[in-house]
Write an enzyme that holds these catalytic residues in place. Structure first.
Site, PDB file in Angstrom:
ATOM      1  CE1 TYR A  43      15.646  60.675  34.439  1.00  0.00           C
ATOM      2  CE2 TYR A  43      13.706  61.192  33.116  1.00  0.00           C
ATOM      3  CZ  TYR A  43      14.946  61.552  33.613  1.00  0.00           C
ATOM      4  OH  TYR A  43      15.487  62.772  33.298  1.00  0.00           O
ATOM      5  CE  LYS A  53      15.486  63.834  36.699  1.00  0.00           C
ATOM      6  NZ  LYS A  53      16.491  64.805  37.195  1.00  0.00           N
TER       7      LYS A  53
END
Length: 269
Positions: free
Chosen positions: A144, A148
């Site tokens: 994750y 991002k």
């Protein structure tokens, strides 16, 4: 004077919905997207349209629908995203690819589709909703964080590439907010007998507690509106608790191993 038109991806719940509802109240013509419109038969107050950011065809159709209805598209908020947790060694590779497909490739698909319209209009604004997690490699959230963080860097490049078109592009990185992301994200299973079993379960419990006690997503909506009203947006914005925002500053100034030690202590590793 015609209302400015805003397209917010992933707007059926959570941060996306908070942004869309807030901007609607501020007088913008707001379109939100969701993968399955049929789940929201009585949705309001803004218009909800079908869009899976992983589908190039649906991306084209959604942008075409908004421009066709309104004659313009002034602001894109790239919010749609998915969560993923797990030890990298034990996370199925197809789930890693899915996370990048939505969190990284999805926003790029949207950007590539709206840029020609914005360039023709002579102006536009793109806000990429990233994450404070994208500034650091968090244990059991590494995929994750990476997805991002990659979007943050692409935004930096895009700003320079499009500087001659009066198209403003920026990042907005939230910390932990009270949304349903924990229930919707992919969790690599905690495996009995795994060398990661205890430490991953403890970290997972801590992550969920942070989300459950997170701030109201309206704060992200308010920051989005502040960015929209800015004539010259910054490259990066962050919204969260003082400690979450301060963690990014510490990452810049502390030696790598010192910062790593702080993260390990925080996650009880």
């Amino acid at each position: 004077m015609a209302k400015e038109v805003v397209l917010v991806t992933g707007a059926s719940s959570g941060i996306g919905r908070a942004i869309a509802e807030y901007l609607h109240k501020k007088g913008y013509a707001v379109y939100g997207t969701t993968r399955d419109v049929s789940k929201y038969p009585d949705f309001g107050p803004f218009r909800l349209i079908k869009l899976d950011v992983n589908s190039a065809e649906q991306v084209r159709d959604a942008v075409k629908e908004v421009v066709g209805r309104e004659g313009q598209l002034n602001i894109l908020v790239n919010n749609a995203g998915v969560g993923i947790t797990g030890p990298i060694e034990e996370t199925p590779y197809d789930e890693i690819l899915k996370a990048f497909e939505t969190n990284f490739h999805g926003p790029i698909r949207m950007i590539k589709e709206v840029l020609p319209h914005m360039r023709e209009q002579g102006k536009g604004l793109i806000i990429n909703i990233t994450s404070i997690a994208g500034y650091m490699g968090l244990p059991f959230r590494g995929v994750y964080s990476a997805s991002k963080g990659a979007l943050e860097l692409v935004t930096e490049a895009l700003r320079m590439e499009t500087q001659g078109f009066d198209i403003r592009i920026t990042n907005l990185a939230p910390g932990d907010f009270a949304t349903n992301i924990a229930s919707g994200r992919y969790h690599a299973p905690v495996k009995e007998g795994s060398p990661y079993q205890e430490v991953y379960q403890n970290s997972l419990d801590l992550m969920n507690a942070h989300v459950d006690s997170g701030q109201d997503p309206i704060k992200v909506a308010e920051k989005t509106y502040t960015i929209i009203k800015s004539h010259n947006p910054k490259v990066h914005y962050r919204v969260g608790t003082p400690l979450q925002k301060f963690s990014v500053f510490l990452k810049k100034i502390l030696p790598d191993k010192v910062y790593e030690g702080m993260l390990k202590k925080h996650y009880k590793l």
